[in-house]
Design a protein around this motif. Structure first.
Motif, PDB file in Angstrom:
ATOM      1  N   TYR A 185      54.876 -82.178  21.179  1.00 49.88           N
ATOM      2  CA  TYR A 185      54.760 -80.725  21.273  1.00 49.88           C
ATOM      3  C   TYR A 185      55.070 -80.373  22.725  1.00 49.88           C
ATOM      4  CZ  TYR A 185      52.341 -76.206  21.760  1.00 49.88           C
ATOM      5  OH  TYR A 185      52.023 -74.902  22.059  1.00 49.88           O
ATOM      6  N   HIS A 188      53.181 -77.829  25.277  1.00 57.04           N
ATOM      7  CA  HIS A 188      51.748 -77.969  25.509  1.00 57.04           C
ATOM      8  C   HIS A 188      51.425 -77.597  26.955  1.00 57.04           C
ATOM      9  CE1 HIS A 188      47.680 -79.542  25.601  1.00 57.04           C
ATOM     10  NE2 HIS A 188      47.748 -79.726  24.291  1.00 57.04           N
ATOM     11  N   GLU A 208      60.591 -81.974  18.624  1.00 60.28           N
ATOM     12  CA  GLU A 208      59.364 -81.199  18.450  1.00 60.28           C
ATOM     13  C   GLU A 208      58.463 -81.833  17.389  1.00 60.28           C
ATOM     14  OE1 GLU A 208      56.887 -78.401  19.884  1.00 60.28           O
ATOM     15  OE2 GLU A 208      58.918 -78.796  20.599  1.00 60.28           O
ATOM     16  N   ASP A 209      57.201 -82.041  17.730  1.00 55.26           N
ATOM     17  CA  ASP A 209      56.251 -82.775  16.911  1.00 55.26           C
ATOM     18  C   ASP A 209      55.453 -81.830  16.020  1.00 55.26           C
ATOM     19  OD1 ASP A 209      54.485 -84.642  15.895  1.00 55.26           O
ATOM     20  OD2 ASP A 209      53.274 -84.767  17.724  1.00 55.26           O
ATOM     21  N   THR A 210      55.788 -81.780  14.743  1.00 57.06           N
ATOM     22  CA  THR A 210      55.000 -80.983  13.810  1.00 57.06           C
ATOM     23  C   THR A 210      53.933 -81.815  13.114  1.00 57.06           C
ATOM     24  OG1 THR A 210      56.507 -81.338  11.941  1.00 57.06           O
ATOM     25  CG2 THR A 210      56.980 -79.474  13.403  1.00 57.06           C
ATOM     26  N   GLY A 212      51.747 -84.190  15.066  1.00 61.32           N
ATOM     27  CA  GLY A 212      50.623 -84.219  15.985  1.00 61.32           C
ATOM     28  C   GLY A 212      50.326 -85.596  16.538  1.00 61.32           C
ATOM     29  N   THR A 215      52.101 -86.387  19.896  1.00 64.28           N
ATOM     30  CA  THR A 215      51.545 -85.587  20.987  1.00 64.28           C
ATOM     31  C   THR A 215      50.194 -86.132  21.423  1.00 64.28           C
ATOM     32  OG1 THR A 215      52.680 -83.631  20.132  1.00 64.28           O
ATOM     33  CG2 THR A 215      50.842 -83.251  21.632  1.00 64.28           C
ATOM     34  N   ASN A 249      58.357 -86.309  10.874  1.00 62.49           N
ATOM     35  CA  ASN A 249      57.195 -85.424  10.895  1.00 62.49           C
ATOM     36  C   ASN A 249      56.156 -85.815   9.844  1.00 62.49           C
ATOM     37  OD1 ASN A 249      58.099 -83.796  13.031  1.00 62.49           O
ATOM     38  ND2 ASN A 249      59.389 -82.607  11.631  1.00 62.49           N
ATOM     39  N   TRP A 372      47.309 -82.068  21.197  1.00 61.15           N
ATOM     40  CA  TRP A 372      47.678 -81.938  19.784  1.00 61.15           C
ATOM     41  C   TRP A 372      48.714 -80.836  19.665  1.00 61.15           C
ATOM     42  CZ3 TRP A 372      47.078 -85.178  15.977  1.00 61.15           C
ATOM     43  CH2 TRP A 372      47.168 -84.768  14.633  1.00 61.15           C
ATOM     44  N   LYS A 373      49.271 -80.702  18.489  1.00 59.71           N
ATOM     45  CA  LYS A 373      50.319 -79.721  18.247  1.00 59.71           C
ATOM     46  C   LYS A 373      49.750 -78.297  18.204  1.00 59.71           C
ATOM     47  CE  LYS A 373      49.856 -80.253  13.251  1.00 59.71           C
ATOM     48  NZ  LYS A 373      50.539 -80.516  11.969  1.00 59.71           N
TER      49      LYS A 373
END
Length: 443
Positions: A185, A188, A208-210, A212, A215, A249, A372-373
């Motif tokens: 994410y 952040h 991009e981390d959906t 979590g 991250t 993801n 976290w996301k």
């Protein structure tokens, strides 16, 4: 999402193999010879170097071609599923040595139900002033010498106290550390102004981390202080973060994506690679010779690979499972998980397989606070996934303290400075990882 929840890919009928093959190439084999011999077997293999600057083409090599050659490691991934074709390549061509099936790999966390029950019990204990743990089934463990119980406080979360990270000023400054996971994410707030380099190796998914998971692991390794409270939660808060998205993801990847991320990290000059991912193995299963060889090559090039031992055990039910792939390779530092009382985590895998598959060291891995996301931004998770980036962050601290040491010397320093834990080495290896102390001198 409740911050005490733990993510886990459903384990039911997880597929083990992709149908592709990993092939170890002969030492010194040139790309020209590899290409010629592959063509004789009616295969078209693309060199990974040709796609290094073009992510879309790089990913297409996995999906559209017959395979790809990771030149730095001397390993090829063959997409063909024709056994005769593979045999004609491996057993009749001098540039190709041996093959293994390509595996699926998964993000590693402790079981959700166990962690929820544990946290709920501890919350009730705090509310009603009870200090003892709930009773557990099975025989009581043998008594051991008392060890400190690590707690969260205003200065830092318990994992950093367990590392003795606040007893020195090392932050991993100037060290390149790679986290291979579900991405990051990137917005952040705790990473604002940080040096973060990223690349995705999952077709159709950006970094991009959906999920979590990535991250969270990145925060443990190199995060700083929690916005709003200032409490510290990351081990190497000034290290340069390199994020390779090698798990989707949904938390699923394959060997080819992992190898791509590893090669990218080595090419970028990362001295530490943290991998909180794996695949379950059975007892008496030999480790991957291909992964072990490439991890040895990575060490020779100055990069230490650190991986999670796995979360397949249910120790309170009397079940201990072997260390996962690829952490079970002798040339990869395998990390088990401890709780804040310095006891082995219920889920943490053990060194059961004599031929490789040992736990080398342990790190904090139960109820770990980290980034976290969106929109939550923070979560508390459990797993050997959490223990692994703690060890990676400490490795970055050692590299700041001793910038000239080799990867093998770094391995030795991590083990030499670990805190002994009165538990079987099968479960915790040499002991609890410890940050370097200011008084240490280069050996």
């Amino acid at each position: 999402m409740d911050p005490y929840t733990t993510f886990q890919v459903p384990s039911g009928d997880r597929p083990k193999y992709t149908g592709k093959k990993l092939v170890m190439l002969s030492p010194g084999a040139s790309m020209k010879n590899i290409d010629e011999e592959a063509k004789e077997a009616a295969l078209r293999l693309a060199p990974s170097g040709a796609y290094r600057k073009h992510e879309e083409d790089y990913l297409k090599a996995f999906e559209e071609g017959d395979g790809i050659v990771f030149e730095k490691f001397g390993v090829a991934v063959i997409n063909a599923n024709n056994d005769e074709q593979i045999k004609s390549l491996v057993y009749a061509r001098s540039s190709f040595q041996y093959e293994e099936p390509e595996r699926y790999l998964y993000a590693l966390d402790g079981p959700k139900s166990r962690n929820f029950a544990q946290v709920l019990w501890q919350l009730l204990c705090r509310l009603f002033g009870r200090k003892s743990d709930p009773p557990v089934p099975g025989p009581s463990p043998d008594p051991v010498d008392p060890l400190p119980v690590f707690e969260n406080n205003d200065e830092a979360y318990w994992g950093l106290h367990a590392l003795a990270a606040l007893d020195n000023t090392y932050t991993g400054k100037g060290v390149k550390l790679a986290v291979l996971d579900t991405g990051m994410y990137q917005a952040h707030p705790d990473f604002a102004g940080r040096n973060v380099v990223s690349k995705s190796f999952i077709p159709g998914e950006p970094v991009e981390d959906t999920n979590g998971h990535g991250t969270h692991c990145a925060g443990i390794a190199v995060g700083g202080r929690r916005g709003g409270t200032g409490a510290r939660y990351g081990a190497a808060s000034e290290a340069d973060l390199y994020v390779a998205k090698v798990l989707s993801n949904e938390g699923v990847g394959s060997d080819s994506g992992i190898l791509a991320g590893m090669e990218w990290a080595v090419n970028e000059g990362c001295k530490v690679i943290s991998m909180s991912l794996g695949a379950s193995v059975e007892e008496n299963t030999r480790y991957s010779s291909i992964y072990n060889e490439l991890a040895g090559k990575a060490m020779d090039m100055g990069t230490l690979i650190i991986a999670a031992a796995g979360n397949d055990s249910r120790r309170r039910q009397g079940l201990i499972r072997p260390v996962n792939h690829p952490a079970n390779c002798p040339n990869i530092l395998a990390v088990g998980a401890l709780d804040r009382r310095s006891q082995v985590a219920d889920f943490s895998c053990g060194g059961l397989n004599a031929d490789g598959g040992l736990v080398d060291i342990a790190g904090p891995g139960v109820e770990i606070f980290s980034s976290w996301k969106l929109p939550q931004e923070y979560a508390i998770l459990s797993g050997t996934s959490m223990a692994t980036p703690f060890v990676a962050g400490v490795a970055a601290q050692f590299l700041e303290a001793f910038p000239e040491i080799t990867a093998r010397e770094l391995w030795d320093k991590l083990l030499a400075q670990a805190r002994p834990v009165p538990l079987p080495s099968r479960d915790v290896g040499i002991g609890l990882v410890q940050s370097p102390q200011e008084v240490l001198e280069p050996s």
